[in-house]
Design a protein around this motif. Structure first.
Motif, PDB file in Angstrom:
ATOM      1  N   PRO A  44       0.794  -1.237   0.000  1.00 44.20           N
ATOM      2  CA  PRO A  44       0.000   0.000   0.000  1.00 44.20           C
ATOM      3  C   PRO A  44       0.824   1.285   0.000  1.00 44.20           C
ATOM      4  O   PRO A  44       0.329   2.333  -0.415  1.00 44.20           O
ATOM      5  CB  PRO A  44      -0.838  -0.104   1.291  1.00 44.20           C
ATOM      6  CG  PRO A  44      -0.236  -1.212   2.084  1.00 44.20           C
ATOM      7  CD  PRO A  44       0.461  -2.117   1.124  1.00 44.20           C
ATOM      8  N   HIS A  45       2.076   1.212   0.469  1.00 38.15           N
ATOM      9  CA  HIS A  45       2.916   2.418   0.443  1.00 38.15           C
ATOM     10  C   HIS A  45       3.970   2.354  -0.656  1.00 38.15           C
ATOM     11  O   HIS A  45       4.902   3.158  -0.667  1.00 38.15           O
ATOM     12  CB  HIS A  45       3.588   2.636   1.808  1.00 38.15           C
ATOM     13  CG  HIS A  45       2.601   2.862   2.901  1.00 38.15           C
ATOM     14  ND1 HIS A  45       2.828   2.522   4.203  1.00 38.15           N
ATOM     15  CD2 HIS A  45       1.341   3.386   2.865  1.00 38.15           C
ATOM     16  CE1 HIS A  45       1.761   2.830   4.934  1.00 38.15           C
ATOM     17  NE2 HIS A  45       0.848   3.347   4.146  1.00 38.15           N
ATOM     18  N   GLY A  46       3.856   1.379  -1.555  1.00 40.41           N
ATOM     19  CA  GLY A  46       4.731   1.334  -2.723  1.00 40.41           C
ATOM     20  C   GLY A  46       6.114   0.752  -2.470  1.00 40.41           C
ATOM     21  O   GLY A  46       7.000   0.934  -3.298  1.00 40.41           O
ATOM     22  N   TYR A  47       6.311   0.026  -1.351  1.00 39.16           N
ATOM     23  CA  TYR A  47       7.641  -0.549  -1.107  1.00 39.16           C
ATOM     24  C   TYR A  47       7.993  -1.635  -2.123  1.00 39.16           C
ATOM     25  O   TYR A  47       9.146  -1.869  -2.415  1.00 39.16           O
ATOM     26  CB  TYR A  47       7.732  -1.146   0.304  1.00 39.16           C
ATOM     27  CG  TYR A  47       7.797  -0.113   1.398  1.00 39.16           C
ATOM     28  CD1 TYR A  47       8.908   0.720   1.529  1.00 39.16           C
ATOM     29  CD2 TYR A  47       6.760   0.027   2.306  1.00 39.16           C
ATOM     30  CE1 TYR A  47       8.968   1.664   2.529  1.00 39.16           C
ATOM     31  CE2 TYR A  47       6.817   0.977   3.314  1.00 39.16           C
ATOM     32  CZ  TYR A  47       7.924   1.791   3.419  1.00 39.16           C
ATOM     33  OH  TYR A  47       7.981   2.728   4.409  1.00 39.16           O
ATOM     34  N   TRP A  48       6.972  -2.356  -2.608  1.00 37.08           N
ATOM     35  CA  TRP A  48       7.216  -3.393  -3.619  1.00 37.08           C
ATOM     36  C   TRP A  48       5.995  -3.491  -4.520  1.00 37.08           C
ATOM     37  O   TRP A  48       4.908  -3.020  -4.182  1.00 37.08           O
ATOM     38  CB  TRP A  48       7.534  -4.755  -2.985  1.00 37.08           C
ATOM     39  CG  TRP A  48       6.570  -5.214  -1.924  1.00 37.08           C
ATOM     40  CD1 TRP A  48       6.762  -5.170  -0.575  1.00 37.08           C
ATOM     41  CD2 TRP A  48       5.254  -5.794  -2.109  1.00 37.08           C
ATOM     42  NE1 TRP A  48       5.658  -5.657   0.085  1.00 37.08           N
ATOM     43  CE2 TRP A  48       4.728  -6.056  -0.825  1.00 37.08           C
ATOM     44  CE3 TRP A  48       4.482  -6.096  -3.222  1.00 37.08           C
ATOM     45  CZ2 TRP A  48       3.461  -6.618  -0.640  1.00 37.08           C
ATOM     46  CZ3 TRP A  48       3.210  -6.655  -3.036  1.00 37.08           C
ATOM     47  CH2 TRP A  48       2.730  -6.915  -1.746  1.00 37.08           C
ATOM     48  N   LEU A  49       6.237  -4.092  -5.668  1.00 37.74           N
ATOM     49  CA  LEU A  49       5.111  -4.440  -6.532  1.00 37.74           C
ATOM     50  C   LEU A  49       5.403  -5.789  -7.165  1.00 37.74           C
ATOM     51  O   LEU A  49       6.550  -6.161  -7.375  1.00 37.74           O
ATOM     52  CB  LEU A  49       4.857  -3.367  -7.591  1.00 37.74           C
ATOM     53  CG  LEU A  49       5.964  -2.962  -8.572  1.00 37.74           C
ATOM     54  CD1 LEU A  49       6.129  -3.958  -9.688  1.00 37.74           C
ATOM     55  CD2 LEU A  49       5.639  -1.590  -9.156  1.00 37.74           C
ATOM     56  N   THR A  50       4.345  -6.557  -7.399  1.00 39.76           N
ATOM     57  CA  THR A  50       4.482  -7.872  -8.030  1.00 39.76           C
ATOM     58  C   THR A  50       3.730  -7.836  -9.353  1.00 39.76           C
ATOM     59  O   THR A  50       2.501  -7.632  -9.362  1.00 39.76           O
ATOM     60  CB  THR A  50       3.869  -8.977  -7.115  1.00 39.76           C
ATOM     61  OG1 THR A  50       4.510  -8.900  -5.838  1.00 39.76           O
ATOM     62  CG2 THR A  50       4.094 -10.353  -7.708  1.00 39.76           C
ATOM     63  N   TRP A  51       4.460  -8.009 -10.439  1.00 34.51           N
ATOM     64  CA  TRP A  51       3.805  -7.931 -11.753  1.00 34.51           C
ATOM     65  C   TRP A  51       2.759  -9.020 -11.883  1.00 34.51           C
ATOM     66  O   TRP A  51       2.966 -10.154 -11.450  1.00 34.51           O
ATOM     67  CB  TRP A  51       4.823  -8.124 -12.886  1.00 34.51           C
ATOM     68  CG  TRP A  51       5.938  -7.130 -12.889  1.00 34.51           C
ATOM     69  CD1 TRP A  51       7.266  -7.402 -12.803  1.00 34.51           C
ATOM     70  CD2 TRP A  51       5.840  -5.691 -13.013  1.00 34.51           C
ATOM     71  NE1 TRP A  51       8.010  -6.241 -12.843  1.00 34.51           N
ATOM     72  CE2 TRP A  51       7.154  -5.165 -12.968  1.00 34.51           C
ATOM     73  CE3 TRP A  51       4.782  -4.791 -13.139  1.00 34.51           C
ATOM     74  CZ2 TRP A  51       7.422  -3.806 -13.056  1.00 34.51           C
ATOM     75  CZ3 TRP A  51       5.038  -3.438 -13.218  1.00 34.51           C
ATOM     76  CH2 TRP A  51       6.344  -2.959 -13.183  1.00 34.51           C
ATOM     77  N   LEU A  52       1.638  -8.675 -12.496  1.00 34.57           N
ATOM     78  CA  LEU A  52       0.623  -9.686 -12.805  1.00 34.57           C
ATOM     79  C   LEU A  52       0.984 -10.344 -14.127  1.00 34.57           C
ATOM     80  O   LEU A  52       1.550  -9.695 -15.011  1.00 34.57           O
ATOM     81  CB  LEU A  52      -0.747  -9.031 -12.904  1.00 34.57           C
ATOM     82  CG  LEU A  52      -1.332  -8.557 -11.560  1.00 34.57           C
ATOM     83  CD1 LEU A  52      -2.535  -7.661 -11.779  1.00 34.57           C
ATOM     84  CD2 LEU A  52      -1.716  -9.750 -10.694  1.00 34.57           C
ATOM     85  N   ALA A  53       0.674 -11.620 -14.244  1.00 32.97           N
ATOM     86  CA  ALA A  53       1.022 -12.339 -15.476  1.00 32.97           C
ATOM     87  C   ALA A  53       0.218 -11.749 -16.622  1.00 32.97           C
ATOM     88  O   ALA A  53      -0.896 -11.298 -16.426  1.00 32.97           O
ATOM     89  CB  ALA A  53       0.716 -13.808 -15.321  1.00 32.97           C
TER      90      ALA A  53
END
Ligand SMILES: C[S@@+](CC[C@H](N)C(=O)[O-])C[C@H]1O[C@@H](n2cnc3c(N)ncnc32)[C@H](O)[C@@H]1O
Length: 349
Positions: free
Chosen positions: A340-349
């Protein structure tokens, strides 16, 4: 919302705060079983009945007067914070200052103007700009307007670096779609915010509320916030007062030049279902007159009714997506699930 529902929200928040915010994690876990504190939170208007509303209200009073014994537990207010159970001191504070806490809970909206989210918005905005060129940025629920400076910050996506140097935001990408990382910072030719209750950066009390919405464990966020406020003052960012559900189309008119890109991050959960439907209606209304793109970073579970991949409707993760209107036709691209604070993101397939 019943005391039981609020207790469940506190427990959920205990998980969200997690090890990154141990003070709030312990407080949320303990307060879930304290009816008199849950009653205080119940005084907030419906959409604001969130643990962060109460925690920010208490934090605001502590920032104004850090001499209260409770402040000794807050890592941003003391050099050597106490490590024993903070719940009794929190409950005591709420009992003693009940009227002041209740007033803040009733009248203030959580305004975590989290610039870490710029690292998420940039991914969507850069993708749009790669197709359309110069952007006119309208951030809805902009708070103090700090995420209007997306194109001014620097970014470090685990070694993929771009942008300015004065303030660098780190975000760890996960998964195997490196082509989705922004290749360059888009050119933003105009920017404007819209918020139901904008924060005026010239008003010390309002800036204190902004700081109160930052979680006390995350001392790095206070420093970053201070720099962003400075940049926003220098840039003269503007946020108009108005409601996302009714004032969007009329505000967009103020940005006639550049491709209109509207951003929302953790805003649409504060609208009820009718309000979200009205917001979507305003987007469609604008699309009748011009092409536009909407970069959305919202949690499907808290903002039902927004575009969402099948099976993710109950997800409390932040979903990053881009909705495009070209010649009146709409298409949706879901990009990633995110912290929620943008520390990580996981790409969606
Ligand atoms: C949690 S803050 C998020 C701020 C910012 N988008 C960010 O990501 O840092 C939610 C913001 O939405 C605003 N807000 C809530 N309901 C709104 C509405 N109906 N119309 C416009 N703004 C709204 C609040 O005033 C607050 O500034």
């Amino acid at each position: 919302m019943t005391a039981r529902d609020l207790s469940v929200r506190m427990r959920d928040f205990e998980g969200v705060a997690g090890p990154r915010a141990p003070l709030y994690q312990r407080l949320a876990g303990g307060l879930a079983d304290v009816p008199e504190v849950l009653d205080l939170l119940a005084e907030a208007p419906g959409p604001n009945q969130l643990p962060v509303t109460l925690l920010a209200a208490v934090h605001d009073l502590l920032l104004a007067d850090p001499s209260a014994p409770l402040a000794a537990y807050y890592p941003n207010l003391t050099a050597d914070p106490r490590r024993d159970d903070p719940v009794p001191a929190f409950v005591g504070f709420c009992r003693e200052r009940r009227d002041e806490v209740a007033e803040l809970v009733r009248n203030r909206t959580p305004q975590t103007n989290e610039i870490g989210r710029s690292a998420l918005l940039l991914v969507g905005m850069a993708r749009v700009a790669a197709d359309v060129g110069d952007l006119a940025h309208l951030d809805v629920g902009a708070s103090a307007g700090l995420n209007l400076l997306v194109s001014e910050y620097g970014y470090d996506y685990a070694g993929h670096r771009l942008g300015g140097r004065r303030l660098v935001i780190s975000c760890t990408p996960r998964g195997d779609r490196p082509e989705l990382l922004p290749a360059r910072i888009p050119r933003v030719v105009a920017r404007l915010g819209l918020d139901r209750s904008p924060i005026d950066l010239a008003d010390a009390e309002q800036v204190r509320w902004l700081r109160a919405c930052v979680w006390p464990d995350q001392t790095d966020r206070f420093e970053r916030l201070g720099t962003a406020i400075q940049l926003a003052r220098e840039a003269g960012v503007q946020v108009r007062a108005g409601d996302a559900a009714t004032a969007l189309a009329s505000t967009a008119v103020a940005l006639p030049v550049g491709h209109l890109v509207i951003t929302t991050s953790w805003v649409l959960n504060y609208l009820d279902r009718a309000g979200r439907d009205a917001f979507l209606g305003e987007l469609e209304l604008i699309a009748q007159h011009r092409d536009l793109s909407w970069v959305c970073a919202e949690a499907p579970a808290y903002a039902p009714g927004l575009p969402c991949p099948p099976g993710m409707e109950d997800s409390t993760l932040t979903l990053l997506s881009v909705t495009r209107w070209r010649d009146g036709r709409r298409s949706v691209e879901h990009l990633a699930t995110c912290h929620p604070h943008g520390y990580w993101l996981t790409w969606l397939a």
